[in-house]
Each structure stands twice: as C-alpha cells, then as structure tokens.
Design a protein around this motif. Structure first.
Motif, short mmCIF file in Angstrom:
data_model
loop_
_atom_site.label_atom_id
_atom_site.label_comp_id
_atom_site.label_asym_id
_atom_site.label_seq_id
_atom_site.Cartn_x
_atom_site.Cartn_y
_atom_site.Cartn_z
N ALA A 162 0.75 -1.20 -0.31
CA ALA A 162 0.13 -0.12 0.05
C ALA A 162 0.91 1.62 0.15
N PRO A 163 0.46 2.53 -0.48
CA PRO A 163 1.11 3.80 -0.92
C PRO A 163 1.70 3.79 0.52
N GLY A 164 0.31 3.84 1.57
CA GLY A 164 0.79 5.05 3.06
C GLY A 164 2.38 3.40 3.64
N VAL A 165 2.15 2.30 3.46
CA VAL A 165 3.10 1.81 4.23
C VAL A 165 4.29 1.69 3.05
N LEU A 166 4.47 2.25 2.15
CA LEU A 166 5.88 2.44 0.89
C LEU A 166 5.96 3.76 1.89
N TRP A 167 5.13 4.53 2.00
CA TRP A 167 6.20 6.40 2.72
C TRP A 167 6.51 5.98 3.64
N ASP A 168 5.87 4.62 4.77
CA ASP A 168 5.93 4.81 6.00
C ASP A 168 6.87 4.30 6.27
N GLU A 169 7.14 2.94 6.21
CA GLU A 169 8.85 2.08 6.30
C GLU A 169 9.39 1.70 5.36
N TYR A 170 9.64 1.94 4.10
CA TYR A 170 10.54 1.80 3.02
C TYR A 170 11.28 3.28 2.64
N GLY A 171 10.36 4.12 2.65
CA GLY A 171 11.03 5.47 2.52
C GLY A 171 10.29 5.73 0.80
N ILE A 172 9.74 5.21 0.06
CA ILE A 172 9.52 5.33 -1.01
C ILE A 172 8.15 5.69 -1.95
N VAL A 173 8.03 6.90 -2.63
CA VAL A 173 7.19 7.61 -3.47
C VAL A 173 6.68 6.47 -4.27
N GLY A 174 5.64 6.53 -3.93
CA GLY A 174 5.33 5.09 -5.39
C GLY A 174 4.59 5.33 -6.54
N ALA A 175 3.59 6.51 -6.24
CA ALA A 175 3.63 7.02 -7.45
C ALA A 175 4.25 7.54 -8.39
N LEU A 176 5.51 7.81 -8.35
CA LEU A 176 6.69 8.21 -9.27
C LEU A 176 7.51 6.44 -9.83
N VAL A 177 7.50 7.64 -11.07
CA VAL A 177 8.10 6.10 -12.76
C VAL A 177 9.72 7.11 -12.99
N PRO A 178 10.91 6.42 -11.91
CA PRO A 178 12.22 6.56 -12.12
C PRO A 178 12.17 6.92 -13.90
N PHE A 179 13.03 8.02 -14.56
CA PHE A 179 13.38 8.03 -15.70
C PHE A 179 14.47 6.79 -16.19
N THR A 180 15.00 6.21 -15.33
CA THR A 180 15.95 4.79 -15.55
C THR A 180 15.00 4.06 -16.17
N ASN A 181 13.38 3.80 -15.34
CA ASN A 181 12.89 2.36 -16.13
C ASN A 181 12.50 2.39 -17.94
N ASP A 182 12.91 3.66 -18.14
CA ASP A 182 12.61 3.44 -19.48
C ASP A 182 14.11 3.02 -20.46
N PHE A 183 15.95 3.02 -19.68
CA PHE A 183 15.92 2.75 -20.59
C PHE A 183 16.97 1.01 -19.96
N PRO A 184 17.47 0.36 -20.37
CA PRO A 184 18.81 -1.24 -20.19
C PRO A 184 19.66 -0.57 -19.36
N ARG A 185 20.07 -1.96 -18.37
CA ARG A 185 21.09 -1.79 -17.60
C ARG A 185 21.20 -0.51 -16.59
N ALA A 186 19.93 -0.28 -16.98
CA ALA A 186 20.25 1.55 -15.80
C ALA A 186 18.98 1.15 -14.09
N ASP A 187 19.82 1.18 -13.17
CA ASP A 187 19.19 1.24 -11.63
C ASP A 187 19.45 2.73 -11.70
N ILE A 188 18.86 3.54 -11.01
CA ILE A 188 18.78 4.94 -10.42
C ILE A 188 19.80 4.64 -8.64
N HIS A 189 19.45 3.49 -8.26
CA HIS A 189 20.22 3.64 -7.09
C HIS A 189 21.61 2.99 -7.17
N GLN A 190 22.12 2.55 -8.14
CA GLN A 190 23.05 2.15 -8.39
C GLN A 190 24.02 3.64 -8.77
#
Length: 296
Positions: free
Chosen positions: A182-210
């Motif tokens: 659930a979005p609320g659990v993502l925000w509170d327990e993992y610090g993730i904004v689930g409604a956003l899609v990182p630009f790296t998802n459109d490219f191969p071998r790309a992980d924004i966290h790395q």
C-alpha cells in the motif's frame, strides 16, 4: 566504485555475442537547480550536464568541452493555493523524470545494439552506450531516487538509524514493493514514493540507486567539512565549556588560522574562518590551513 560498476556493465554487455569487441561508453549526468541574481532579476535555471566516462581527468579538468550542457529542465510553478497540493508535487517530480527520459531517448538504440562512432584519436569503434553515474547533491538524489526526504537513496536503513546494516535499494526490489504494498506503508516503512516512475526504467541496464554518485562540493567539502566538522566543533565547545569560554577558544582558533605562514598554494585568512558566505573554494582552502595547525 564507479570503476567496479563499469566492469560489471561490460560483463553484462559481453554476455551477448553480437556485442563482443564493443567499447562501453557510460554517459555521466549531473543537474543542480540554481538562481542567477546578478543582472538578471533572480531568474531560476535548471541546467542538465553530460559527459562520458572515457575521458581522462587531465582532459576533463582542462576545460576541453568534456562536460557540456545538454538542456535546461522545466521549473513548473503555480499559485500558493495549489503549491502544496499532492497532485501538483507529483506532477512536478514526474515531469523531471519524463524530461530526462525524453532528452536521453536518442541514446536508447545504442544501448542495445552497437553503433559506430569516431573517437578523439580519429579511429572508428563500435560502442555501446549506457547511463553512467548521476552526480547530484542530496536534494537531487531524493528527487531522482523517488524516495522520501531524510531517507537514504542507496540503502533501506531507517532514517532514524542510518548506521544500521540493511539491504541496498535496487530497481527490482522497489518495483516488487510498489506492486504489492500500500502507498502509505511504502512511504512510512520504506521511504518510497510509489506514485513516481524513475526515468531509468525506460533504459536497459539502468538502476537509479546504483547510478547515484555523491556531489563532492555539497556533500564532502561543504557538507562533511563545513556543515559537519566546523559546526560540530563549535557546538561541542559550547556544550563542554559554555558559551563564553567556547567563544574564547574559537577566537584562539581564528588567530591560529590568521597567522599561518605564507606558502605556495596556501591561501591566507586574515580574519580567520568567520566569514558569512562559504564557497567551495573557501572550504577547500581552509581545509589545507586547518590540516597544518598544531593542536594546543
């Protein structure tokens, strides 16, 4: 660390027989919103810089166009009534990622199939492009990693205890959490904004966290030295000795800084370290002086 990452990317690329003999060209990115106030009326700019990882440092530092501006990102604005609304904040952050994906989409075909390019030595080589390190300060890293402020963009350590051993963030784990949590659990327990899609998802071998790389100016020079070490020492002295005695000790430190002997490459600070606006050059020069001081 970026060298290890490049070797790992090369191994992934070499697993496809059609890519053997190709040169991996990582595209290094960087952005930082800034305000230009001299003669321009406080205009805001959002430049996006790019370089490649196949350039030697002596060329990069010699201002030979190894780093260039490839675009100015949009800065959406609205009236105060809507500025704090969640839908506008989501639109503003997603526009940032969508703009990056659109600017970089011309490189996407060359990330899967080799392209022939002319190098600086005049020879033509088959190259495979890839998104390389993204140099940004913490504010930019929060926006890039689609996380909640005060959380780490590289690991899952809770913001109240960043020293705790925890798993590193990765694209696969984040997507699994977004799909099943659930979005609320993502925000509170993992610090993730689930409604956003990182630009790296459109490219191969790309992980924004790395790809996130620390900004040496803001996070090491000004952050680690000025905002942490210098301010921490001042607060520590006030806590141990009281305000009056701490100010006397700080004055003695300023006196030691001001009487540092002249030397080639060493900047002098006649007034000590008590200036209002610290620049990156100020911090680097003061680091050299402080390293030469002999403790009382």
């Amino acid at each position: 660390m970026s060298g290890d990452w490049a070797w790992q990317q090369a191994d992934i690329i070499a697993s496809d027989p059609s890519n053997l003999g190709s040169t991996f060209v990582p595209v290094i990115l960087g952005s930082d919103k800034t305000t230009v106030s001299v003669g321009t009326g406080n205009n805001e700019y959002y430049p996006l810089y790019a370089s490649i990882g196949n350039v030697r440092n002596n060329v990069r530092r010699a201002h030979r166009d190894a780093v260039c501006i490839i675009g100015f990102l949009a800065i959406p604005k609205t009236i105060k009534q809507y500025a704090a609304r969640d839908d506008f904040r989501k639109f503003r952050r997603q526009l940032f990622h969508s703009s990056l994906a659109k600017i970089l989409e011309t490189l996407k075909p060359g990330m899967s199939q080799p392209e022939v390019a002319c190098f600086g030595d005049g020879h033509y080589r088959r190259v495979i492009y890839g998104l390389g390190p993204y140099i940004a300060d913490y504010e930019e890293q929060v926006l890039l990693a689609c996380i909640v402020r005060n959380w780490c963009p590289r690991c899952l350590s809770p913001r109240g205890n960043l020293d705790e051993d925890s798993l590193c963030r990765c694209q696969e784990h984040t997507e699994a959490l977004v799909n099943r949590t659930a979005p609320g659990v993502l925000w509170d327990e993992y610090g993730i904004v689930g409604a956003l899609v990182p630009f790296t998802n459109d490219f191969p071998r790309a992980d924004i966290h790395q790809l996130l790389s620390p900004d040496i100016l803001h996070q090491l020079i000004k952050g680690g030295f000025k905002d942490h070490l210098v301010d921490w020492v001042e607060k520590y002295l006030k806590h141990i000795h009281g305000t009056s005695e701490a100010e006397r000790i700080m004055d003695d430190i300023d006196r030691r800084i001001s009487i540092a002997a002249p030397f080639a490459g060493l900047r002098r600070f006649p007034q000590g370290r008590g200036f209002k606006q610290w620049t990156g050059d100020d911090s680097k020069a003061l680091m050299k002086v402080r390293s030469l001081e002999v403790p009382p």
